[in-house]
Structures are given as C-alpha cells and as structure tokens.
Design an enzyme around this catalytic site. Structure first.
Site, PDB file in Angstrom:
ATOM      1  N   THR A 158       0.866  -1.189   0.000  1.00 11.61           N
ATOM      2  CA  THR A 158       0.000   0.000   0.000  1.00 11.61           C
ATOM      3  C   THR A 158       0.902   1.237   0.000  1.00 11.61           C
ATOM      4  O   THR A 158       1.311   1.698  -1.056  1.00 11.61           O
ATOM      5  CB  THR A 158      -0.987   0.012   1.183  1.00 11.61           C
ATOM      6  OG1 THR A 158      -0.272  -0.141   2.403  1.00 11.61           O
ATOM      7  CG2 THR A 158      -2.000  -1.105   1.041  1.00 11.61           C
ATOM      8  N   LYS A 184       3.912  -6.818   3.920  1.00 12.17           N
ATOM      9  CA  LYS A 184       3.653  -5.421   3.578  1.00 12.17           C
ATOM     10  C   LYS A 184       3.317  -4.685   4.868  1.00 12.17           C
ATOM     11  O   LYS A 184       2.946  -5.296   5.874  1.00 12.17           O
ATOM     12  CB  LYS A 184       2.511  -5.291   2.572  1.00 12.17           C
ATOM     13  CG  LYS A 184       1.158  -5.739   3.021  1.00 12.17           C
ATOM     14  CD  LYS A 184       0.288  -4.782   3.788  1.00 12.17           C
ATOM     15  CE  LYS A 184       0.324  -3.371   3.294  1.00 12.17           C
ATOM     16  NZ  LYS A 184      -0.624  -2.550   4.171  1.00 12.17           N
ATOM     17  N   THR A 195      -1.029  -2.746  10.590  1.00 12.90           N
ATOM     18  CA  THR A 195      -1.400  -3.003   9.178  1.00 12.90           C
ATOM     19  C   THR A 195      -0.337  -3.731   8.462  1.00 12.90           C
ATOM     20  O   THR A 195       0.300  -3.268   7.540  1.00 12.90           O
ATOM     21  CB  THR A 195      -1.624  -1.759   8.342  1.00 12.90           C
ATOM     22  OG1 THR A 195      -2.687  -1.056   8.899  1.00 12.90           O
ATOM     23  CG2 THR A 195      -2.018  -2.112   6.901  1.00 12.90           C
ATOM     24  N   GLU A 282       6.822   4.567   7.166  1.00 14.87           N
ATOM     25  CA  GLU A 282       6.364   5.763   6.465  1.00 14.87           C
ATOM     26  C   GLU A 282       7.272   6.939   6.811  1.00 14.87           C
ATOM     27  O   GLU A 282       7.334   7.378   7.955  1.00 14.87           O
ATOM     28  CB  GLU A 282       4.901   6.048   6.815  1.00 14.87           C
ATOM     29  CG  GLU A 282       3.978   5.025   6.154  1.00 14.87           C
ATOM     30  CD  GLU A 282       2.529   5.160   6.570  1.00 14.87           C
ATOM     31  OE1 GLU A 282       1.684   4.583   5.874  1.00 14.87           O
ATOM     32  OE2 GLU A 282       2.245   5.822   7.570  1.00 14.87           O
ATOM     33  N   ASN A 406       0.650  10.403   5.594  1.00 18.52           N
ATOM     34  CA  ASN A 406      -0.607  10.086   6.254  1.00 18.52           C
ATOM     35  C   ASN A 406      -1.645  11.185   6.093  1.00 18.52           C
ATOM     36  O   ASN A 406      -2.843  10.932   6.243  1.00 18.52           O
ATOM     37  CB  ASN A 406      -0.363   9.754   7.717  1.00 18.52           C
ATOM     38  CG  ASN A 406       0.189   8.361   7.821  1.00 18.52           C
ATOM     39  OD1 ASN A 406      -0.489   7.408   7.472  1.00 18.52           O
ATOM     40  ND2 ASN A 406       1.437   8.244   8.248  1.00 18.52           N
ATOM     41  N   SER A 411      -5.843  10.875  -0.813  1.00 21.32           N
ATOM     42  CA  SER A 411      -6.113  11.800  -1.908  1.00 21.32           C
ATOM     43  C   SER A 411      -5.331  11.422  -3.148  1.00 21.32           C
ATOM     44  O   SER A 411      -4.686  10.410  -3.196  1.00 21.32           O
ATOM     45  CB  SER A 411      -5.790  13.219  -1.468  1.00 21.32           C
ATOM     46  OG  SER A 411      -4.492  13.295  -0.962  1.00 21.32           O
TER      47      SER A 411
END
Lengths: 411, 411
Positions: A158, A184, A195, A282, A406, A411
């Site tokens: 993702t 992942k 996640t 991230e 995040n 978007s």
C-alpha cells in the site's frame, strides 16, 4: 526513502514446492496496478495464523479466524489478498463480502470455501468492491506460477515503497527445506501486528499443533518487536503455510531438533521481513534498534522499549540527528515502571556511554552523540540495572514525510 | 499558529493581593529575552503543588517536593522560574544547583531557603547555568510589581508561540476573591502534566489541607485532561498559592460552599490555561475535544480517549482535514478494552453520526464528515454503550510544523 532496503533479488527467492502464486489488476486500489494476489496450495497444506487484537478487527480477519478454528491451524488451499480496501469497520455487509470472496475463489479453484483465507489492506470504513475483486480472480488464477514471490510482494503493497520478501533454505535431517515469505506494511505498525500482512510458506511437513505454536513464536520474535507509529491496525495477519512436500518425517514435537531448526529458519525470514517494514516505515530516514536490558521481566523491558520507540519527541530527535538524548531518559521515566530507581539507569548510543546514575555520563561529549545520531542505523541500549531480562525492538524516526504520507494517503 | 488563541489582554489580568512578580533577562535561554521569573508572596501565603510522575523527574521538582513536604502544601515566600534549561537528568550536581538557586533567592528576598520553590523548563541533560541565574536575580527582584502576570506569562515560554494567562473574580460570602494564573507548555503534554508549568494564585484564605486537595482536583479537571504528543515531561508542575488577603474566614472544609465556589473558579482558570496549551500545541492547526461516554468507568473512558488522542494516524488525518474516520475506530479498537463489543460503539463528529453497530452509519455521507473536518475546532464523541461513565480530553493535530519544531528545537 527506505533505510538501507533494496527490492528483493528475484533470483534469491526460492520457489516453495506445493505453492503457486498469481497476481492481477482488479481495479480495487487504483488502475494499472496489481492489487489482487492469489496463493494456491497443494492438498495436504496446513496453515496457521496470528491476527490483530484490535477489537475493530476487519471482516477478513474474522473469517480467517473462523476458517482456522480454535486451534488456529487448518488445511487451507488458497489465500486471497486485496489492497485498496481494508474491509474493516464495515459491519455485517463486510463480513458477507469477505465470505463471498472465499466462495468465489473456492468455485474457481475447485476447493471448499472453508479452505480459503481472505486478507484485505487499505482504507477503513469503506465497503469492499466485491464485484471488482471477483472479476479479477480469473486473471490471478491464470497467472499462478511456481515462483511469483517477487510479484506478490509488489502486489500487496500500500504505502510501502519497496517490496518485501525473504527466503531461506535449511537442511533438516539431511533434507533441504525451503522457506519463502513476503510482507507489507509501513505505518500503523506496532506490537500485536499493525497493518501488517505477512505470508510465509515452507515445504516442511509440520503437524497442526506444532505449526500453530511456531507461528506464535515466530511472530513474537519478529513482527511483534517492531513499531513505526504505535497504531495497531484492524487487519494485521501473519500466516505460515506448510505444504509438507519436503521428504521428511512430520515434525510433530515442538521441542525436537527438526522443529527447533525450522523455527530458527522461519524466525530469520520473519525478522528480515519485519525489519524491512521498519526500514520502509512511512517517511523513515533512520533505522533504530532499542535494546532494554537489566529489566525485571521481558514484559518490563518491552514496556520501556516501546515508551522510547513511540515517543514523538525521541523520534523527531532521531530525524533531526540531534543528540537531544534527555528525551530518551524522559521516556524511560514515564514508561510506567513505578519503582524505577533512575540512579541505576545507563544509556548508550552505539558504543557511546551517554548517561549513568540518572544523569549525564562524565565522559560524554556531545560531539560523540552527534556522530552516532548522524548515522542511518543507530543502536540505543538502555540498562535498567534491576534484573536479568532484556528485549530488543526496532523502530524508525518521525519525519516530515510521515506527516505528508498520512495526511495525503487517501487523496 | 495557535488555534483561536490570542495573547491575554493585560487589562483582564487581575493583580492578586499579596503577590508580586518580576522578570529579567538572565541569558539562560537566549540573549535579549526574559527567561527568569520571580514570584514573591506576602507572609502567610500557603502553596500546594502537584508534579510530574516521570521517574526521571527534574532536580527542581525534587526540591519542590522536599520544600512542600508530605502534605504537598507549605508556607512559601517565593517561586523562581527559569527557561532554557530543565535541570533534568543532571544527577546530584543538578540537585545542588536547584538548592543553591533557592538559597540565592532567599538571601536576596530575606526569607528562608525552604520557603522558595524552584522551577525549570528547557533542554534536558544539560547543567543549569547557576551563575547566570544568580546574576539575573537582582534585576528580577527590582522589577517585582503587583501586576506582572502578562510579562511573566511571556517570560516562562519555551516553544510556546502565545503567552498563556487567565484570570477570574468570584464573590464568596459577599467578598470579592481574585484568581490569576499563567502556564507554559506546548509539546510533551499529556496526563500527569507534561512540560507544563502552571502558576495560579488567589487571595482567598485557604487551610493547608484544603489547598492540597484543591490543587489535585483542579489538575485532574484541567491539565490532566490534555495531550499534545503523549510525552510526559520531567519537569511538570502546577502550584496554587493562596495569600489569604481576602477578608474571608479561612476555608478549612473542602465540602463547604466557599470551598466549592473557589474550586469551581480555580478549575475554570486552570481549564482555560490547559486548553490554551493545546491551542498552542506544537504545530497545532486544529483544536479537538474527544468525549468518550458509555464507558464502565471514568478511567476506561480516559483510556479510550487517550488512544484516539495519541494516534499519529488520527492526528495526521485531522491535520489533513481528511474524514478518514476509520482511523478513530481503529484506535478505539486497540485502546485495550479487551471485552469491547464494537457493535455497541457509535462515533460522532460534531453532530454528524459517522459510525454505528461497528460500521459506517447508513446515513453518513463523506461530504458531511469533510465539512466538520475542515473546521479549526472539532468535537469527537465516542459512545461505547457499555456503562454510565464519561470523560473529555482535549488535543490537537499532528502537522509538519510539529516535526519541524521538535527537529529544530535546540538549533
């Protein structure tokens, strides 16, 4: 901008006898991108799994639990994985959609719906686009190949920036055993498996009870020792499939040498995958190990480690390469060890002795701290001086890119 | 870029009879900036305080605890507050420096060292520059005035962008009673009072036992209900001084109407200061209240509220004005309420009913969530449906500026 993490070398990913994998574009995530992955296992394959403890666990997690039963281990013929939608916070309709996806795979692959496990990752609170998933299945089935670990690692991503795969071969009782896995997950990572999706397969023959115990052990030694942002997702899952194709007697005693050898190799692959998740955290620019020793228990060591690993102040200091190391002591101080005597606490950054007796070490020089903080990989060691237990966690820093990723995810 | 927070109007800050305040530039923080504040209290003033529970509590906190004694309340004649250095993680030398600062104030002001309380805020693990502090004291003393609350609010700031002060007057038994207070703190804020300093004074006459109870009650209703980043500092302190100048009989029964009236007014001032800290949270662009109701206990409601308030994913979604509200449900799900039945959970954003029965509300439209998320002040309400207890917390979002501020704090 993952930290010292390269895409896996396809040549280093071994096919696992008894496993085929296919990927497809189902248009669930975004157009022009593989977002559907199908694992197919030969008859006789056992799968065991561990799952998120989030009370809002996703519909596919609930279905996995049903299908694996109370022993958390059952014969399984297929896994179906979609990205783009987590099918979480979707109530009864979400549960029906997860079951329907299993039925659709079962009809195509000629197996029972109960022998299919579903996995989803993506946005929460949105309905699963079941029709698109179903429409993509024939292509995934047609694509099924003996060695598509690399493609699958890419298809389950993702916000990951680098596919994560690892593989190992180990000789057990003179027989070559193969282990390959993918994972992942880049944010929402913390104990109890955020996640994070992890799929590991081996051709070792493993009895159901032993496999269920191995998956818990392996998770505790790998995915449950990492954190990116402290969030625990609704969808986390780690499964290990054992096809039994290797010409070994069934491993039915968890204390036996073959079981220990297998566990060691599985844990090695799992830790490599787990650390890859942190390296690709991230916005990560630093890969940080936090070892807490001298604790009264492993739980206490982990509690202190997570307080440090989750502190936004500590994480931004790492991002800035700023040896503002009092922030680490402050986090140790609020970790909830109520009878901690700070005079027994020592803090090291790599080999640099930063603090001792509750204060700055007399020999500590900021230039030494600065030198370590500038490195992309940093080892923090905290000695509590109150017991024999220790634990190591892995985390990353908190950067501008974490906020950007995040804030912009949907978007 | 504080959220709907203006500097206090000096005309609205009432002098408290019996209190004088002076500020000075001691060069501890940076040149050309007031960084030293002296509160002087008339004889007979009692002070009670609550302090950080961080095990690495700073040297001044240890000295405050010593001077206030086991009742957490004692006669006090002066407070000395420096910014620029927290004097935390500084071991025995730090403790000696904090004691020396009290002795220096005592010598200048003609009081006993034990009647002085020291407070520090700033960088951890650095020695307190005691000589500069001592050199600045005469100027602070010479500056002492009846109403310098506004100047003091500015002098105690670190990463704060707006001074924080509040004032109230209340009539108790026909007598006008004044309460004024200031606070600082913009990051490292969470329960148990993170890098938060709060100084409140009243001219009400209050017995020691009542004052000690009031300060705990007031902290629990204000500063212990806010969080910016979940870090708990080494230096947090809230003190309330009661000079006794108001012509009232001593308030010596915590259940009496005068005590209740005073508590209500103190709590109002404290909550205004606490919310100002959140509005000025490091990088804050949104002011968010999180009310959790239907919990089995207030502790459970707070536990769920803090899981939501601390989630980096939730906080970045607020920053992005993105109604990615599944992140709130996910945080509720991992808050540690192990027997939570998600089918009983409802989620509201302002008046918008987002989720019910563990999933999206059938009438929920993203445009409605989007409309609320775009506002600078947002009310999140989570109904757990399992009991009568409730709690409200206040927090802010996680923005790029939070990372910038904390990555650059020392440079």
């Amino acid at each position: 901008m993952a930290v010292n993490l390269n895409p896996p070398d396809p040549a280093a990913l071994h096919a696992v006898p008894g496993v085929r994998i296919g990927v497809a574009q189902a248009g669930i995530r975004k157009a022009g991108r593989n977002d559907l992955t199908l694992f197919l296992f030969d008859p006789g394959t056992l799968v065991a799994g561990v799952f998120t403890r989030n009370r809002f666990c996703a519909a596919p997690v609930q279905v996995c639990r049903e299908h694996l039963g109370e022993s958390h281990c059952a014969p399984v013929r297929a896994l179906v994985v979609n990205t783009g939608c987590a099918n979480a916070g979707t109530g009864e309709p979400g549960l029906r959609a997860a079951r329907r996806s299993c039925e659709a795979v079962a009809a195509l692959a000629g197996v029972a719906p109960r022998e299919v496990l579903p996995f989803s990752t993506g946005v929460i609170l949105e309905p699963l686009p079941l029709e698109r998933l179903e429409a993509g299945l024939p292509a995934a089935l047609a694509d099924a190949r003996a060695n598509a670990w690399g493609d699958a690692a890419a298809a389950i991503m993702t916000t990951d920036t680098v596919p994560k795969a690892a593989s190992a071969q180990v000789v057990i009782d003179g027989v070559n055993v193969t282990i390959s896995g993918i994972a992942k997950g880049a944010g929402m990572i913390r104990p109890n498996m955020a996640t994070m999706l992890g799929f590991i397969a081996t051709d070792a023959p493993v009895a159901a009870g032993v496999l269920a115990e191995l998956v818990r052990d392996v998770a505790d030694a790998s995915f449950n020792c990492i954190t990116v942002d402290g969030d625990t997702s609704t969808n986390d899952a780690l499964v290990i499939a054992a096809t039994g194709h290797a010409a070994l007697p069934a491993i039915d005693d968890v204390a036996s040498p073959p079981a220990r050898a297998l566990r060691e190799a599985l844990a090695r692959v799992a830790l490599q995958l787990a650390q890859a998740i942190v390296r690709d955290g991230e916005g990560a620019t630093k890969f940080i190990s936090i070892r807490v020793e001298g604790a009264k228990s492993r739980a206490e060591a982990r509690q202190v480690g997570y307080a440090v690993a989750h502190s936004p102040l500590v994480k931004t200091a790492f991002f800035a390469s700023d040896p503002n190391l009092g922030r680490i002591l402050a986090a140790v101080g609020y970790a909830g060890v109520d009878d901690l005597d700070v005079r027994g606490v020592d803090l090291y950054l790599d080999e640099v002795h930063v603090a001792t007796h509750g204060g700055r070490h007399p020999d500590y020089k900021e230039v030494d701290g600065q030198r370590v903080m500038a490195k992309p990989e940093i080892a923090v060691r905290i000695a509590l001086g109150r017991g024999p237990a220790a634990a190591t966690l892995w985390t990353c820093d908190l950067s501008h890119d974490y906020v950007s990723i995040n804030a912009d995810y949907r978007s």
